[in-house]
Design an enzyme around this catalytic site. Structure first.
Site, PDB file in Angstrom:
ATOM      1  N   GLU A 133       0.817  -1.224   0.000  1.00  0.00           N
ATOM      2  CA  GLU A 133       0.000   0.000   0.000  1.00  0.00           C
ATOM      3  C   GLU A 133       0.852   1.276   0.000  1.00  0.00           C
ATOM      4  O   GLU A 133       0.755   2.115   0.893  1.00  0.00           O
ATOM      5  CB  GLU A 133      -0.967  -0.013   1.187  1.00  0.00           C
ATOM      6  CG  GLU A 133      -1.947  -1.177   1.118  1.00  0.00           C
ATOM      7  CD  GLU A 133      -2.982  -1.197   2.232  1.00  0.00           C
ATOM      8  OE1 GLU A 133      -2.855  -0.397   3.185  1.00  0.00           O
ATOM      9  OE2 GLU A 133      -3.915  -2.009   2.141  1.00  0.00           O
ATOM     10  N   GLU A 253      -5.088  -8.366  -0.762  1.00  0.00           N
ATOM     11  CA  GLU A 253      -5.916  -8.343   0.445  1.00  0.00           C
ATOM     12  C   GLU A 253      -7.350  -8.107   0.010  1.00  0.00           C
ATOM     13  O   GLU A 253      -7.610  -7.290  -0.882  1.00  0.00           O
ATOM     14  CB  GLU A 253      -5.513  -7.218   1.403  1.00  0.00           C
ATOM     15  CG  GLU A 253      -4.119  -7.337   1.997  1.00  0.00           C
ATOM     16  CD  GLU A 253      -3.794  -6.149   2.915  1.00  0.00           C
ATOM     17  OE1 GLU A 253      -4.727  -5.407   3.311  1.00  0.00           O
ATOM     18  OE2 GLU A 253      -2.596  -5.964   3.230  1.00  0.00           O
TER      19      GLU A 253
END
Length: 521
Positions: A133, A253
């Protein structure tokens, strides 16, 4: 690699060791159990910063590197593919790349050099992911963000490839900015793939659903058409940008953001519909999915699923389109003769085979009827099932279909909930509530002039678990300090509690300084 699972909140811990976020130390037995559940891959997030020395070498503790390798080796030995990354370092120091460019790049280079050297001889079942991220603070905007991420991904690629051994051809996984799937972010990563011109590269994004549904705010309590469209649009973009062009994609995810508080933020049936749809649509778009699990799903002590029904739905979606329904709740008012209840089915190409109550098969044409995609439960059948008149779930029916997992219907006896008067402070107010078999879906908060009160003041519907929380065991609804922090002093607020039965109950709050009182409206 499909399907995959995340070993979250463990080696990615920002504390002193892998247990500091409450999970036990990883064992080979855990990884063997994950393989036995049907998973083919495991993502092992790793945070390195607290185990690194100072500049210029940024040496990673030998014991920590050895521990990460031990866990990876166990996973490979159990037949799993493994994805190793640089995880929370993204917001601990990598995000400073715009303002501390040379220092951050030097540390990033040192980090990946050591990881690459450690795993140079490891099986090609081990993959590397450049950064989790990624984002940047202090940049000038999108253009610089894209350039910086391209620089990081390119540096990572060069470090690993130059380290030799199996790293010369190891599959490498590159994220978009923030692992976001907006088209602009996907296009930026496409440019990096074009520039690197390496066939052993994979793209990765994350997906936690349409945000209002994912956290239960703004009245998005159901997996509705808008929530579904957000998913299909996202997966279509990813497919068209990468998969259709021969670039594999890992959904590194996925889950629901409300799970960060607890898995009850989203109602069970709505939750099941989300995961069923996600798994099937990801399969149609050839995406590899890796379930985010920080310990709340697979209990790492008992090696059992905390919510077996949820996992059954997820597992089924890997291969089969299961049938669902508009709801998993059938409400019967206490003391009243129940009418027939009709539930819309989402058959998903299947047919209804039977309906069971425990080991007893209900009689079609008597206990229930089916017309197209409508299942109707007969009134006398509901009366029989709720004969105890006990508040709450009196019976669980299992609707079984020609394929996939059954859909459970909870037959619930209820009366209108009754919150009582309460007093407290802006640090928190607990409202004693007799739920009478019902459950809270959402809550509105408005001032007398109709403007919205409390957090997220763009909507009257507040965030479940953040602005209000029901507790069915203790019999109360808590309004925390975070709610009152955005309620005007010397004001009156009307709350409307929305329950899953369709019942609404109004409640009046009065704030004077730090004192808060409440009473049924």
């Amino acid at each position: 690699m499909q399907p995959g699972w995340n070993l979250g909140n463990t080696l990615d811990s920002t504390g002193s060791d892998e247990t500091s976020w409450g999970n036990p130390r990883v064992t080979r037995e855990l990884l063997r159990s994950i393989r036995a559940q049907g998973f083919n891959s495991v993502r092992i997030p790793v945070t390195w910063s607290q185990h690194q020395g100072a500049a210029p070498s940024y040496t990673i503790e030998a014991a920590y590197l050895a521990r990460v390798k031990e866990v990876v080796d166990w996973a490979v030995a159990e037949g799993l593919y493994v994805l190793v990354n640089v995880h929370h370092d993204s917001w601990q120091w990598v995000m400073n790349l715009p303002t501390q460019h040379d220092a951050v790049l030097a540390r990033y280079t040192a980090t990946w050099t050591q990881i690459a050297n450690t795993f140079r001889g490891s099986s090609d079942r081990v993959l590397f992911e450049s950064i989790n991220e990624p984002y940047f603070e202090g940049s000038s905007g999108d253009a610089q963000n894209a350039q910086l991420l391209h620089e990081l991904n390119s540096a990572f690629h060069g470090i690993v490839r130059r380290s030799g051994g199996n790293n010369a051809t190891r599959v490498l996984v590159l994220p978009t900015l923030r692992t976001n799937a907006d088209q602009a972010r996907l296009d930026e990563l496409t440019s990096t793939f074009t520039a690197l011109n390496d066939p052993n590269l994979v793209a990765t994004v994350h997906f936690y659903g349409f945000w209002p549904f994912s956290v239960n705010v703004a009245g998005y309590t159901r997996f509705d058409a808008e929530t579904q469209r957000d998913l299909t649009d996202t997966f279509d973009r990813v497919y068209n940008t990468f998969t259709a062009r021969g670039i594999p994609v890992i959904l590194g995810e996925y889950g629901l953001l409300g799970f960060d508080r607890h898995t009850g933020v989203i109602e069970q049936g709505e939750k099941l519909k989300f995961f069923e749809f996600l798994g099937n649509y990801a399969r149609s778009r050839q995406l590899t999915t890796m379930l985010w699990d920080n310990g709340q799903h697979f209990n790492r002590t008992t090696l059992q699923w905390n919510d077996p029904a949820l996992f059954r739905q997820i597992r089924s979606s890997w291969t089969t389109a299961s049938s669902t329904a508009a709801t998993d709740q059938v409400f019967v008012r206490r003391g009243q003769t129940p009418a027939a209840a009709t539930i819309a089915l989402n058959l998903n190409g299947n047919t209804l085979s039977s309906v069971h109550h425990g080991s007893t098969q209900l009689v079609r044409g008597t206990d229930y009827t089916v017309s197209g995609d409508r299942l109707t439960l007969a009134g006398p059948t509901l009366a029989r099932l709720t004969a105890s008149q006990r508040y709450g779930v009196n019976a669980v029916l299992s609707a079984r279909f020609s394929r996939g997992v059954p859909w459970e219907l909870n037959v619930i006896v209820h009366d209108p909930p009754t919150p009582r008067a309460a007093s407290g402070t802006t640090n928190g107010l607990t409202v004693p509530t007799a739920f009478n078999g019902d459950q809270l879906a959402t809550m509105e908060a408005v001032y007398p002039d109709g403007t919205f009160a409390g957090p997220h003041n763009w909507t009257s519907y507040k965030e479940f678990g953040a602005a209000f929380s029901p507790n069915y065991t203790s019999g109360d609804i808590t309004l925390p300090s975070a709610f009152f922090a955005e309620v005007r002093d010397n004001s009156t607020v009307t709350l409307t509690f929305h329950f899953w039965s369709g019942t609404t109950v109004r409640y009046t709050l009065t704030r004077t300084g730090s004192t808060v009182t409440g009473a049924p409206a």
